[in-house]
Design a protein around this motif. Structure first.
Motif, PDB file in Angstrom:
ATOM      1  N   VAL A   1       0.848  -1.189   0.000  1.00 33.22           N
ATOM      2  CA  VAL A   1       0.000   0.000   0.000  1.00 33.22           C
ATOM      3  C   VAL A   1       0.886   1.242   0.000  1.00 33.22           C
TER       4      VAL A   1
ATOM      5  N   VAL B   1      -5.973  -1.935   6.395  1.00 28.51           N
ATOM      6  CA  VAL B   1      -5.638  -0.851   5.478  1.00 28.51           C
ATOM      7  C   VAL B   1      -6.222   0.456   6.003  1.00 28.51           C
TER       8      VAL B   1
ATOM      9  N   ILE C   1      -4.793   6.391  -1.188  1.00 27.81           N
ATOM     10  CA  ILE C   1      -3.875   5.247  -1.223  1.00 27.81           C
ATOM     11  C   ILE C   1      -3.835   4.675  -2.634  1.00 27.81           C
TER      12      ILE C   1
ATOM     13  N   LEU D   1      -3.145   0.757  -4.102  1.00 32.29           N
ATOM     14  CA  LEU D   1      -2.939  -0.646  -3.764  1.00 32.29           C
ATOM     15  C   LEU D   1      -2.078  -1.287  -4.850  1.00 32.29           C
TER      16      LEU D   1
ATOM     17  N   HIS E   1      -5.612   0.231  -8.106  1.00 31.13           N
ATOM     18  CA  HIS E   1      -5.040  -1.037  -7.647  1.00 31.13           C
ATOM     19  C   HIS E   1      -4.248  -1.584  -8.828  1.00 31.13           C
TER      20      HIS E   1
END
Length: 255
Positions: free
Chosen positions: A158, A188, A200, A202, A238
């Motif tokens: 992360v 998280v 964030i 991923l 992500h």
């Protein structure tokens, strides 16, 4: 009659002379040139003139191993390492215990290769430190690829960002098996709150090499998005890293 001090000095001088004239003393400072010195110098000259592109993968690995294994022919060792792990990058990313199992290697030389790998990751990491991550996307991908593409087990990473999308922290949150990593959205969320992150990214790897997202990858991403949404913490993307490239769930319309 000589005094005791003179007698002691003469005796010490005699012992030094005897010691310095032993066969061991005469040969211990004599260095026999390595029988592989000529080949090594030719490789070094090619590298100096044209860089890494002038060398095969195993030859570049030979150059690295020269420093760790100075008295051995490192060509067969380098070839054995690449045959076992598949590529230069995979050798550097391999578990040190498995590297040490290759004939001619050992714990010390395996550790030296891991130091080289860590140095390469640190160099690439400079591209995203103290910069707006979203404006340095290619650097993010390069860093994550260097850090994760050749790992033998799945890792879930992360990148925590501040309100200007600067990097606060880069953390491997979980390490799993060859095809699964347990991910806990609450962990998280907890860490994002601790770091005062507002967004964030991923990242995880597929050791199989294929970065295509699985159904589980998509479901897990959506759970994390839902967990962070009430706190206005954004999941920008992500990214799945594989040996053959990467996949962006945002780019695929899945985030």
């Amino acid at each position: 009659m000589a005094d005791e001090g003179d007698e002691h000095d003469e005796r010490a001088a005699f012992l030094r002379e005897a010691r310095d004239n032993t066969p061991f003393a005469r040969t211990k400072t004599t260095r026999t040139p390595s029988p592989h010195a000529g080949h090594r110098e030719r490789l070094r000259a090619r590298f100096a003139k044209a860089g890494a592109d002038a060398l095969a993968d195993y030859e570049l690995l030979e150059l690295l191993l020269y420093r760790s294994i100075p008295r051995r022919d490192t060509k067969p060792i380098a070839k054995a390492l690449i045959a076992r792990f598949g590529s230069f990058g995979a050798v550097l990313g391999a578990d040190p215990a498995r590297i040490a199992e290759v004939p001619g290697m050992g714990e010390s030389s395996a550790l030296d290769l891991k130091i080289v790998a860590a140095s390469a990751r640190m160099m690439v990491r400079q591209g995203i430190d103290d910069r707006q991550v979203l404006n340095s996307w290619s650097a993010v991908i390069d860093y994550c690829t260097a850090a994760m593409a050749h790992e033998s087990r799945e890792q879930f990473r992360v990148l925590y960002l501040d309100k200007k999308n600067g990097l606060i922290a880069d953390e491997v949150q979980q390490t799993g098996t060859v095809d699964h990593t347990p991910v806990y959205p609450r962990e998280v969320l907890r860490r994002a709150v601790e770091l005062h992150a507002t967004a964030i990214i991923l990242v995880h790897n597929h050791p199989s090499g294929d970065p295509t997202p699985s159904r589980a990858d998509i479901q897990m991403t959506r759970k994390i998005v839902e967990a962070l949404e009430p706190l206005d913490i954004v999941v920008h993307d992500h990214v799945i890293i594989g040996k053959s490239g990467h996949a962006s769930l945002k780019g695929l319309g899945l985030v």
